[in-house]
Design a protein around this motif. Structure first.
Motif, PDB file in Angstrom:
ATOM      1  N   LEU A 143       2.238   2.966  -3.378  1.00 34.23           N
ATOM      2  CA  LEU A 143       1.245   3.290  -4.076  1.00 34.23           C
ATOM      3  C   LEU A 143       1.273   4.445  -4.740  1.00 34.23           C
ATOM      4  O   LEU A 143       1.406   5.293  -5.766  1.00 34.23           O
ATOM      5  CB  LEU A 143      -0.213   3.237  -4.529  1.00 34.23           C
ATOM      6  N   GLU A 164       1.006  -1.733  -0.075  1.00 30.90           N
ATOM      7  CA  GLU A 164      -0.025  -0.143  -0.781  1.00 30.90           C
ATOM      8  C   GLU A 164       0.849   1.513   0.026  1.00 30.90           C
ATOM      9  O   GLU A 164       0.497   2.302  -1.053  1.00 30.90           O
ATOM     10  CB  GLU A 164      -0.827  -0.430   1.261  1.00 30.90           C
ATOM     11  N   ASP A 165       1.582   1.791   1.237  1.00 33.96           N
ATOM     12  CA  ASP A 165       2.907   2.434   0.982  1.00 33.96           C
ATOM     13  C   ASP A 165       3.779   2.578  -0.247  1.00 33.96           C
ATOM     14  O   ASP A 165       4.194   3.766  -0.416  1.00 33.96           O
ATOM     15  CB  ASP A 165       3.859   2.197   2.011  1.00 33.96           C
ATOM     16  N   ALA A 167      -6.339  -4.021  -3.723  1.00 34.22           N
ATOM     17  CA  ALA A 167      -7.471  -4.685  -2.418  1.00 34.22           C
ATOM     18  C   ALA A 167      -8.033  -5.740  -2.758  1.00 34.22           C
ATOM     19  O   ALA A 167      -8.747  -6.780  -2.057  1.00 34.22           O
ATOM     20  CB  ALA A 167      -8.126  -3.408  -1.880  1.00 34.22           C
ATOM     21  N   ALA A 212      -4.774   1.445  -5.848  1.00 38.16           N
ATOM     22  CA  ALA A 212      -5.546   0.861  -4.114  1.00 38.16           C
ATOM     23  C   ALA A 212      -6.260  -0.459  -4.544  1.00 38.16           C
ATOM     24  O   ALA A 212      -6.387  -0.708  -3.898  1.00 38.16           O
ATOM     25  CB  ALA A 212      -5.675   2.230  -2.813  1.00 38.16           C
ATOM     26  N   ARG A 218      -4.083   7.355  -7.702  1.00 44.85           N
ATOM     27  CA  ARG A 218      -3.493   6.147  -6.762  1.00 44.85           C
ATOM     28  C   ARG A 218      -5.085   5.576  -6.151  1.00 44.85           C
ATOM     29  O   ARG A 218      -5.105   3.653  -6.070  1.00 44.85           O
ATOM     30  CB  ARG A 218      -3.230   7.289  -5.402  1.00 44.85           C
TER      31      ARG A 218
END
Ligand SMILES: CC(C)(COP(=O)(O)OP(=O)(O)OC[C@H]1O[C@@H](n2cnc3c(N)ncnc32)[C@H](O)[C@@H]1OP(=O)(O)O)[C@@H](O)C(=O)NCCC(=O)NCCS
Length: 174
Positions: A21, A18-19, A58, A54, A50
């Motif tokens: 992206l 996630e970090d 997910a 995400a 972004r």
């Protein structure tokens, strides 16, 4: 030609974190700014892109895979591929690598991982669109078993007013 100071063959393909992206958005920006490879054009809405990444990361029927050169002594993530399986079983992909990291097998590693991921996700086919003059991408896809299935003529209006064709390619999954 690959240079020896930029290893690529050992790039690790793994799901994005996630970090990462924001980094992927910036990499998209820089390839879009080249103006000839991908659909996105600069400037684009960074937060929106972004959020889309995400969502793909997910989602149960989608993922984002990155090529991480750290294990081979490189600077880290140099590109990514997104894959999303539609309810009717077709996995759509999009991919890009940063300039300077192309032509050394990293694209093929990402694509092979996406094919494996889509197969295990239950897709029966992979699909993509590519600009007709993107020789490197078409060569990569053909070597990985994709075939040309059609063409959209004068379909995409670019910001400069030009109307571009796209080539549709597909690959069955066993
Ligand atoms: C398209 C892209 C992902 C390909 O990844 P890559 O790492 O450069 O490709 P690879 O080094 O893995 O090469 C894969 C195959 O394509 C061939 N290929 C790569 N570049 C080529 C070129 N310029 N001309 C002809 N063949 C080429 C390679 O010979 C290789 O075949 P082989 O395995 O039989 O040797 C990468 O070039 C890229 O990110 N380009 C800019 C963004 C883009 O075009 N994205 C795709 C949009 S549809």
């Amino acid at each position: 030609m690959p240079s020896d100071d930029k290893p690529g063959a050992g790039a690790l393909v793994r799901p994005a974190a996630e970090d990462e992206l924001d980094l992927l958005v910036e990499q998209t920006w820089s390839v879009a700014a080249e103006g000839r490879f991908i659909g996105a054009e600069v400037p684009f809405d960074r937060p929106r892109r972004r959020a889309r990444l995400a969502e793909l990361l997910a989602g149960g029927d989608s993922t984002v895979l990155v090529a991480d050169t750290s294990p081979a002594g490189g600077p880290g993530v140099v590109g990514y591929l997104s894959v999303s399986v539609a309810p009717y079983g077709v996995a759509d992909i999009a991919m890009l690598l940063q300039a300077g990291w192309r032509g050394r097998g990293i694209g093929r590693a990402l694509l092979d991982a996406a094919i494996a991921w889509a197969s295990s996700a239950g897709a029966h086919k992979m699909s993509l669109e590519v600009w007709p003059d993107n020789a490197a991408a078409i060569a990569l896809y053909e070597r990985a078993g994709f075939v040309v299935e059609g063409r959209k003529a004068r379909h995409y209006r670019r910001r400069n007013g030009e109307l571009w064709d796209s080539v549709l390619m597909g690959r069955p999954l066993s």
